[in-house]
Scaffold this motif. Structure first.
Motif, PDB file in Angstrom:
ATOM      1  N   ALA A  89       0.826  -1.207   0.000  1.00 36.62           N
ATOM      2  CA  ALA A  89       0.000   0.000   0.000  1.00 36.62           C
ATOM      3  C   ALA A  89       0.860   1.257   0.000  1.00 36.62           C
ATOM      4  N   SER A  90       1.967   1.234   0.742  1.00 34.37           N
ATOM      5  CA  SER A  90       2.840   2.411   0.771  1.00 34.37           C
ATOM      6  C   SER A  90       3.527   2.610  -0.579  1.00 34.37           C
ATOM      7  N   ILE A  91       3.873   1.520  -1.246  1.00 33.80           N
ATOM      8  CA  ILE A  91       4.468   1.633  -2.583  1.00 33.80           C
ATOM      9  C   ILE A  91       3.446   2.209  -3.560  1.00 33.80           C
ATOM     10  N   ALA A  92       2.210   1.721  -3.496  1.00 32.58           N
ATOM     11  CA  ALA A  92       1.163   2.209  -4.394  1.00 32.58           C
ATOM     12  C   ALA A  92       0.875   3.690  -4.137  1.00 32.58           C
ATOM     13  N   ALA A  93       0.839   4.093  -2.866  1.00 31.66           N
ATOM     14  CA  ALA A  93       0.591   5.494  -2.534  1.00 31.66           C
ATOM     15  C   ALA A  93       1.716   6.379  -3.052  1.00 31.66           C
ATOM     16  N   ARG A  94       2.922   5.920  -2.926  1.00 31.30           N
ATOM     17  CA  ARG A  94       4.061   6.711  -3.415  1.00 31.30           C
ATOM     18  C   ARG A  94       4.030   6.843  -4.929  1.00 31.30           C
ATOM     19  N   ARG A  95       3.662   5.783  -5.621  1.00 34.49           N
ATOM     20  CA  ARG A  95       3.587   5.841  -7.085  1.00 34.49           C
ATOM     21  C   ARG A  95       2.482   6.786  -7.545  1.00 34.49           C
ATOM     22  N   ARG A  96       1.409   6.880  -6.777  1.00 36.61           N
ATOM     23  CA  ARG A  96       0.334   7.807  -7.137  1.00 36.61           C
ATOM     24  C   ARG A  96       0.754   9.255  -6.934  1.00 36.61           C
ATOM     25  N   ARG A  97       1.599   9.522  -5.936  1.00 36.57           N
ATOM     26  CA  ARG A  97       2.011  10.889  -5.624  1.00 36.57           C
ATOM     27  C   ARG A  97       3.008  11.448  -6.620  1.00 36.57           C
ATOM     28  N   GLU A  98       3.925  10.633  -7.080  1.00 40.43           N
ATOM     29  CA  GLU A  98       5.007  11.127  -7.925  1.00 40.43           C
ATOM     30  C   GLU A  98       4.685  10.909  -9.404  1.00 40.43           C
ATOM     31  N   PRO A  99       4.533  12.008 -10.141  1.00 41.17           N
ATOM     32  CA  PRO A  99       4.316  11.842 -11.581  1.00 41.17           C
ATOM     33  C   PRO A  99       5.604  11.349 -12.244  1.00 41.17           C
ATOM     34  N   GLU A 100       5.422  10.543 -13.263  1.00 36.12           N
ATOM     35  CA  GLU A 100       6.596  10.030 -13.959  1.00 36.12           C
ATOM     36  C   GLU A 100       7.205  11.134 -14.812  1.00 36.12           C
ATOM     37  N   ARG A 101       8.539  11.229 -14.730  1.00 27.62           N
ATOM     38  CA  ARG A 101       9.255  12.214 -15.533  1.00 27.62           C
ATOM     39  C   ARG A 101      10.312  11.491 -16.348  1.00 27.62           C
ATOM     40  N   SER A 102      10.609  12.058 -17.484  1.00 24.46           N
ATOM     41  CA  SER A 102      11.632  11.449 -18.324  1.00 24.46           C
ATOM     42  C   SER A 102      13.013  11.758 -17.761  1.00 24.46           C
ATOM     43  N   ASP A 103      13.979  11.000 -18.189  1.00 25.01           N
ATOM     44  CA  ASP A 103      15.360  11.239 -17.759  1.00 25.01           C
ATOM     45  C   ASP A 103      15.825  12.634 -18.161  1.00 25.01           C
ATOM     46  N   ASP A 104      15.420  13.084 -19.338  1.00 26.71           N
ATOM     47  CA  ASP A 104      15.822  14.412 -19.810  1.00 26.71           C
ATOM     48  C   ASP A 104      15.292  15.503 -18.894  1.00 26.71           C
ATOM     49  N   GLU A 105      14.047  15.363 -18.429  1.00 25.80           N
ATOM     50  CA  GLU A 105      13.479  16.365 -17.529  1.00 25.80           C
ATOM     51  C   GLU A 105      14.229  16.416 -16.205  1.00 25.80           C
ATOM     52  N   VAL A 106      14.567  15.263 -15.665  1.00 27.62           N
ATOM     53  CA  VAL A 106      15.298  15.204 -14.395  1.00 27.62           C
ATOM     54  C   VAL A 106      16.684  15.814 -14.551  1.00 27.62           C
ATOM     55  N   GLU A 107      17.377  15.465 -15.627  1.00 21.79           N
ATOM     56  CA  GLU A 107      18.720  16.004 -15.859  1.00 21.79           C
ATOM     57  C   GLU A 107      18.681  17.511 -16.069  1.00 21.79           C
ATOM     58  N   ASP A 108      17.710  17.995 -16.848  1.00 23.17           N
ATOM     59  CA  ASP A 108      17.597  19.435 -17.069  1.00 23.17           C
ATOM     60  C   ASP A 108      17.332  20.173 -15.764  1.00 23.17           C
ATOM     61  N   GLU A 109      16.483  19.605 -14.919  1.00 21.18           N
ATOM     62  CA  GLU A 109      16.187  20.229 -13.632  1.00 21.18           C
ATOM     63  C   GLU A 109      17.435  20.291 -12.754  1.00 21.18           C
ATOM     64  N   GLN A 110      18.202  19.217 -12.733  1.00 21.80           N
ATOM     65  CA  GLN A 110      19.404  19.181 -11.905  1.00 21.80           C
ATOM     66  C   GLN A 110      20.476  20.139 -12.423  1.00 21.80           C
ATOM     67  N   LEU A 111      20.503  20.359 -13.716  1.00 23.29           N
ATOM     68  CA  LEU A 111      21.487  21.269 -14.299  1.00 23.29           C
ATOM     69  C   LEU A 111      20.996  22.712 -14.347  1.00 23.29           C
ATOM     70  N   GLY A 112      19.779  22.943 -13.921  1.00 26.11           N
ATOM     71  CA  GLY A 112      19.241  24.281 -13.889  1.00 26.11           C
ATOM     72  C   GLY A 112      18.765  24.782 -15.239  1.00 26.11           C
ATOM     73  N   ARG A 113      18.466  23.887 -16.148  1.00 30.91           N
ATOM     74  CA  ARG A 113      18.024  24.273 -17.480  1.00 30.91           C
ATOM     75  C   ARG A 113      16.548  23.993 -17.668  1.00 30.91           C
ATOM     76  N   ARG A 114      15.807  24.113 -16.644  1.00 36.11           N
ATOM     77  CA  ARG A 114      14.379  23.785 -16.710  1.00 36.11           C
ATOM     78  C   ARG A 114      13.634  24.874 -17.470  1.00 36.11           C
ATOM     79  N   GLU A 115      12.753  24.448 -18.373  1.00 40.19           N
ATOM     80  CA  GLU A 115      11.955  25.386 -19.159  1.00 40.19           C
ATOM     81  C   GLU A 115      10.609  25.589 -18.490  1.00 40.19           C
ATOM     82  N   GLY A 116      10.113  26.813 -18.581  1.00 34.95           N
ATOM     83  CA  GLY A 116       8.777  27.171 -18.147  1.00 34.95           C
ATOM     84  C   GLY A 116       8.452  26.723 -16.824  1.00 34.95           C
TER      85      GLY A 116
END
Length: 86
Positions: A59-86
């Motif tokens: 149940a805790s795994i299912a709740a966590r999966r519902r909370r976190e939207p899936e993001r692509s690797d490119d989005e995560v890398e851009d966010e970490q490098l400070g190149r996030r758009e919009g």
């Protein structure tokens, strides 16, 4: 996430495995055979006995999966490098 359920379930599985392994080793079985039998028996016993902690973990795994939207690797890398758009 309920950390208590994770700790309880993990500790109980290790204890079940350890007790069965110790009994088999004291009985004089080979180490590898004892470990294999203890792992299989521990799995079966935990499926029967530890149903509630296992369901809490699921149940805790299912709740966590519902909370976190899936993001692509490119989005995560851009966010970490400070190149996030919009």
């Amino acid at each position: 996430m309920n950390a208590r359920s994770w700790i309880l379930y993990s500790a109980a599985r290790v204890i079940i495995f350890g007790v069965i392994l110790a009994v088999l080793l004291v009985a004089g079985l080979d180490v590898w055979i004892s470990a294999l039998v203890a792992a299989l028996a521990g799995l079966g016993i935990s499926l029967l006995v530890l149903r509630k902690p296992r369901e809490d973990m699921a149940a805790s795994i299912a709740a966590r999966r519902r909370r976190e939207p899936e993001r692509s690797d490119d989005e995560v890398e851009d966010e970490q490098l400070g190149r996030r758009e919009g």
